[in-house]
Design a protein around this motif. Structure first.
Motif, short mmCIF file in Angstrom:
data_model
loop_
_atom_site.label_atom_id
_atom_site.label_comp_id
_atom_site.label_asym_id
_atom_site.label_seq_id
_atom_site.Cartn_x
_atom_site.Cartn_y
_atom_site.Cartn_z
N SER A 2 -56.27 -1.52 -57.67
CA SER A 2 -56.37 -2.81 -56.99
C SER A 2 -57.60 -3.61 -57.39
O SER A 2 -57.90 -4.62 -56.76
CB SER A 2 -56.35 -2.61 -55.48
OG SER A 2 -57.45 -1.84 -55.09
N THR A 62 -48.87 -10.38 -53.50
CA THR A 62 -48.19 -9.11 -53.76
C THR A 62 -46.67 -9.26 -53.80
O THR A 62 -46.02 -8.69 -54.68
CB THR A 62 -48.58 -8.07 -52.69
OG1 THR A 62 -50.00 -7.94 -52.70
CG2 THR A 62 -47.96 -6.72 -52.97
N LYS A 63 -46.10 -10.00 -52.88
CA LYS A 63 -44.64 -10.13 -52.86
C LYS A 63 -44.12 -10.78 -54.14
O LYS A 63 -43.12 -10.33 -54.72
CB LYS A 63 -44.17 -10.93 -51.64
CG LYS A 63 -44.28 -10.15 -50.35
CD LYS A 63 -43.76 -10.94 -49.17
CE LYS A 63 -43.94 -10.14 -47.89
NZ LYS A 63 -43.48 -10.86 -46.73
N ALA A 116 -43.85 0.55 -56.37
CA ALA A 116 -43.97 1.43 -55.20
C ALA A 116 -45.39 1.43 -54.66
O ALA A 116 -45.61 1.36 -53.43
CB ALA A 116 -43.53 2.84 -55.57
N TYR A 117 -46.37 1.48 -55.55
CA TYR A 117 -47.78 1.43 -55.14
C TYR A 117 -48.08 0.14 -54.38
O TYR A 117 -48.70 0.17 -53.32
CB TYR A 117 -48.70 1.57 -56.36
CG TYR A 117 -50.13 1.18 -56.07
CD1 TYR A 117 -50.98 2.06 -55.41
CD2 TYR A 117 -50.62 -0.08 -56.42
CE1 TYR A 117 -52.29 1.70 -55.10
CE2 TYR A 117 -51.93 -0.45 -56.12
CZ TYR A 117 -52.76 0.45 -55.46
OH TYR A 117 -54.03 0.08 -55.16
N LYS A 119 -46.13 -1.88 -52.83
CA LYS A 119 -45.43 -1.99 -51.54
C LYS A 119 -46.11 -1.17 -50.45
O LYS A 119 -46.05 -1.52 -49.28
CB LYS A 119 -43.97 -1.56 -51.69
CG LYS A 119 -43.12 -2.60 -52.39
CD LYS A 119 -41.68 -2.14 -52.48
CE LYS A 119 -40.78 -3.22 -53.04
NZ LYS A 119 -39.38 -2.79 -53.12
N LYS A 120 -46.76 -0.07 -50.84
CA LYS A 120 -47.40 0.82 -49.87
C LYS A 120 -48.87 0.50 -49.64
O LYS A 120 -49.45 0.93 -48.65
CB LYS A 120 -47.28 2.27 -50.32
CG LYS A 120 -45.88 2.81 -50.26
CD LYS A 120 -45.84 4.25 -50.74
CE LYS A 120 -44.42 4.77 -50.75
NZ LYS A 120 -44.33 6.12 -51.31
N SER A 121 -49.47 -0.23 -50.55
CA SER A 121 -50.92 -0.43 -50.50
C SER A 121 -51.29 -1.66 -49.68
O SER A 121 -50.44 -2.43 -49.25
CB SER A 121 -51.47 -0.59 -51.91
OG SER A 121 -51.20 -1.89 -52.40
N ASN A 122 -52.59 -1.82 -49.51
CA ASN A 122 -53.12 -3.02 -48.86
C ASN A 122 -53.44 -4.10 -49.87
O ASN A 122 -54.00 -5.14 -49.51
CB ASN A 122 -54.39 -2.67 -48.07
CG ASN A 122 -54.08 -1.79 -46.88
OD1 ASN A 122 -53.02 -1.92 -46.27
ND2 ASN A 122 -54.98 -0.87 -46.56
N ARG A 124 -53.23 -7.26 -51.79
CA ARG A 124 -52.53 -8.49 -51.42
C ARG A 124 -52.65 -9.56 -52.47
O ARG A 124 -52.16 -10.66 -52.30
CB ARG A 124 -53.06 -9.00 -50.09
CG ARG A 124 -52.74 -8.02 -48.97
CD ARG A 124 -53.10 -8.54 -47.63
NE ARG A 124 -52.46 -9.83 -47.40
CZ ARG A 124 -52.87 -10.72 -46.51
NH1 ARG A 124 -53.90 -10.46 -45.76
NH2 ARG A 124 -52.24 -11.87 -46.36
#
Length: 129
Positions: A2, A62-63, A116-117, A119-122, A124
């Motif tokens: 990140s 992120t999205k 996957a990372y 979607k699960k992480s903070n 942004r």
């Protein structure tokens, strides 16, 4: 993961860039060099992998990044399908085909892992820092 400051730091983008160069190299082969439609299609789909990673990163959220990564993953699979046609037309050897397909599959899998990372992480994106 990140702490990226640019898309060039992302490992899967680096792999996609090398894959693009590998595809460019086979585009110089006799046969494929004059199969303009297939040559253009694999050139565009292989380039789309790295370009969509970069564009998604540049969207700063992120999205959106995940959405563009999904498109990049699809382009990796599209390139793999085109490699089967290139093999069937005997433009490349079995060993070249296998190596390039393995690279495309590795890239698709790494993109899936990155999705996957994210979607699960903070994480942004840059615009939220």
């Amino acid at each position: 993961m990140s702490t990226w400051k640019s898309f060039e730091e992302i490992e899967v983008w680096q792999l996609a860039r090398q894959f693009c160069q590998d595809i460019f190299n086979i585009m110089q082969y006799e046969g494929l060099k004059t199969d303009f439609a297939l040559k253009d299609q694999i050139n565009r789909s292989s380039g789309s992998i790295m370009d969509n990673i970069a564009e998604g990163f540049g969207r700063d959220g992120t999205k959106e990044f995940v959405n563009f990564l999904s498109i990049a993953k699809g382009s990796a699979n599209e390139s793999r399908s085109q490699l089967h046609r290139i093999l069937d037309r005997k433009y490349i050897s079995d060993s070249e085909h296998k190596a390039l397909c393995n690279k495309a599959l590795e890239i698709a899998n790494k993109i899936g892992g990155l999705i996957a990372y994210l979607k699960k992480s903070n994480y942004r994106g840059i615009k939220f820092r």
